[in-house]
Scaffold this motif. Sequence first.
Motif, short mmCIF file in Angstrom:
data_model
loop_
_atom_site.label_atom_id
_atom_site.label_comp_id
_atom_site.label_asym_id
_atom_site.label_seq_id
_atom_site.Cartn_x
_atom_site.Cartn_y
_atom_site.Cartn_z
N ILE A 31 8.24 -1.93 9.00
CA ILE A 31 8.00 -1.98 7.65
C ILE A 31 6.93 -2.45 7.30
O ILE A 31 6.41 -3.55 7.86
CB ILE A 31 9.18 -2.90 6.95
CG1 ILE A 31 10.63 -2.53 7.44
CG2 ILE A 31 8.90 -2.60 5.33
CD1 ILE A 31 11.27 -1.60 6.83
N MET A 32 5.88 -1.66 6.70
CA MET A 32 4.55 -2.17 6.06
C MET A 32 4.76 -2.52 4.68
O MET A 32 5.13 -1.57 4.05
CB MET A 32 3.48 -1.05 6.29
CG MET A 32 2.25 -1.44 6.20
SD MET A 32 0.79 -0.73 6.73
CE MET A 32 0.55 0.76 5.65
N ILE A 33 4.25 -3.70 4.36
CA ILE A 33 4.32 -4.32 2.95
C ILE A 33 3.05 -4.72 2.82
O ILE A 33 2.41 -5.60 3.25
CB ILE A 33 5.17 -5.47 2.67
CG1 ILE A 33 6.72 -5.02 3.48
CG2 ILE A 33 5.21 -5.84 1.24
CD1 ILE A 33 7.52 -6.17 3.37
N ASP A 34 2.10 -4.07 1.79
CA ASP A 34 0.87 -4.35 1.62
C ASP A 34 -0.08 -4.41 2.62
O ASP A 34 -0.88 -5.36 2.95
CB ASP A 34 0.66 -5.55 0.60
CG ASP A 34 1.29 -5.44 -0.80
OD1 ASP A 34 1.17 -4.05 -1.39
OD2 ASP A 34 1.87 -6.11 -1.71
N GLY A 35 -0.12 -3.70 3.64
CA GLY A 35 -0.98 -3.66 4.94
C GLY A 35 -0.50 -4.38 6.03
O GLY A 35 -0.98 -4.60 7.05
N VAL A 36 0.65 -5.27 5.82
CA VAL A 36 1.06 -5.99 6.90
C VAL A 36 2.49 -5.48 7.53
O VAL A 36 3.18 -5.04 6.78
CB VAL A 36 1.27 -7.46 6.51
CG1 VAL A 36 1.76 -8.46 7.61
CG2 VAL A 36 0.23 -7.95 5.58
N VAL A 37 2.61 -5.18 8.86
CA VAL A 37 3.42 -4.63 9.57
C VAL A 37 4.31 -5.64 9.88
O VAL A 37 4.06 -6.49 10.70
CB VAL A 37 2.90 -3.69 10.78
CG1 VAL A 37 4.34 -3.00 11.22
CG2 VAL A 37 1.99 -2.72 10.18
N TYR A 38 5.87 -5.56 9.61
CA TYR A 38 6.69 -6.44 9.94
C TYR A 38 7.90 -5.54 10.93
O TYR A 38 8.45 -4.58 10.23
CB TYR A 38 7.60 -7.21 8.83
CG TYR A 38 6.52 -7.84 7.89
CD1 TYR A 38 6.41 -9.21 8.11
CD2 TYR A 38 5.95 -7.30 6.95
CE1 TYR A 38 5.69 -9.89 7.19
CE2 TYR A 38 5.05 -7.81 6.10
CZ TYR A 38 5.09 -9.33 6.12
OH TYR A 38 4.19 -9.99 5.28
N PRO A 39 8.40 -5.98 12.09
CA PRO A 39 9.51 -5.23 12.61
C PRO A 39 10.60 -5.69 11.92
O PRO A 39 11.08 -6.60 11.29
CB PRO A 39 9.51 -6.17 14.13
CG PRO A 39 8.93 -7.45 13.80
CD PRO A 39 7.94 -7.36 12.80
N ASP A 40 11.56 -4.58 11.89
CA ASP A 40 12.77 -4.74 11.06
C ASP A 40 13.81 -5.21 11.95
O ASP A 40 14.71 -4.61 12.47
CB ASP A 40 13.19 -3.28 10.42
CG ASP A 40 14.51 -3.47 9.78
OD1 ASP A 40 15.02 -4.27 9.20
OD2 ASP A 40 15.14 -2.35 9.49
N ASP A 41 13.65 -6.75 12.14
CA ASP A 41 14.94 -7.25 13.03
C ASP A 41 15.45 -8.34 12.35
O ASP A 41 15.53 -8.43 10.94
CB ASP A 41 14.23 -7.68 14.21
CG ASP A 41 12.69 -8.65 14.13
OD1 ASP A 41 12.68 -9.08 12.61
OD2 ASP A 41 12.22 -8.82 15.07
#
Length: 280
Positions: A31-41
């Motif tokens: 998931i990318m929120i305002d340019g930062v990518v987070y794994p959906d875990d």
Amino acid sequence: MTNVKIVTDSSCTIEKSVRDNLDIHVMPLAIMIDGVVYPDDDQLSGEKFMEMMAQAKSLPKTSQPPIGEFISMYDSLGEDGSEVISIHMTKGLSGTVEAARQASNLTKTKVTVIDSDTTDQGLSFQVIRAAELAKEGKSAEEILKEVQKVQENTTLYIGISTLDNLVKGGRISRTTGLLSSVLNIRVVMNFTHGELIPVAKGRGKKTFDKWFNNLKKELKALPNVRQIGISHADAAELAQEFKEGLQELFPDMNIPVLHTNPVIATHTGKNAFAIMYYVD
């Protein structure tokens, strides 16, 4: 007898205890929120994501797992000679199932990839059934047959309180979205074969209540409802209300009420819910 292991993706809304007890392997989307990518875990809960989405400058974007990650997961699961059945959300929402298919051709492990034709707890129905049968030592062929049966008999309804996210995400046209925010319109849709088909719309919560009464009649008329699931995006109160109504009809059924995952919440926006069931 070859062992079978079950893989799904993080759009599969499932109780963590069930997932872990049944050894279900989950491939996270990003998931990318305002340019930062987070794994959906597990680190990114649905509730935490809703807060982040509310503060984000633009709509978060979801992206499918890289093929390489699927390959390494499949390779390691097959090291002991196991086969893999990999069940994913409908291609109508994401390219994840396609990435899994490509990876299945490149791994050393024998992998069968299934497009579940649904998502959220609708997907979990197929995944849980597959994992239960795998635990019982059933063959891949037997498991696939049963998964197909669950898929053909699953119904998923989704209720939306704002069409903003669907419009921003390009799922529906801007004019429809405009109408909804102006008129406080609530929409219930049947999610079938990757398409959202409106089944009820109107102003305010009474739209949901009226639809829910019809759903209860629909379920009452069915002789063999095997499982019901309720998911929501920041609509815990409404979801609980639905659970109580359904529990009266099915007093012995465990009906999970779960916050949906970030992948789905990105599409639905706040105060959305889904009720899904399958019959056998």
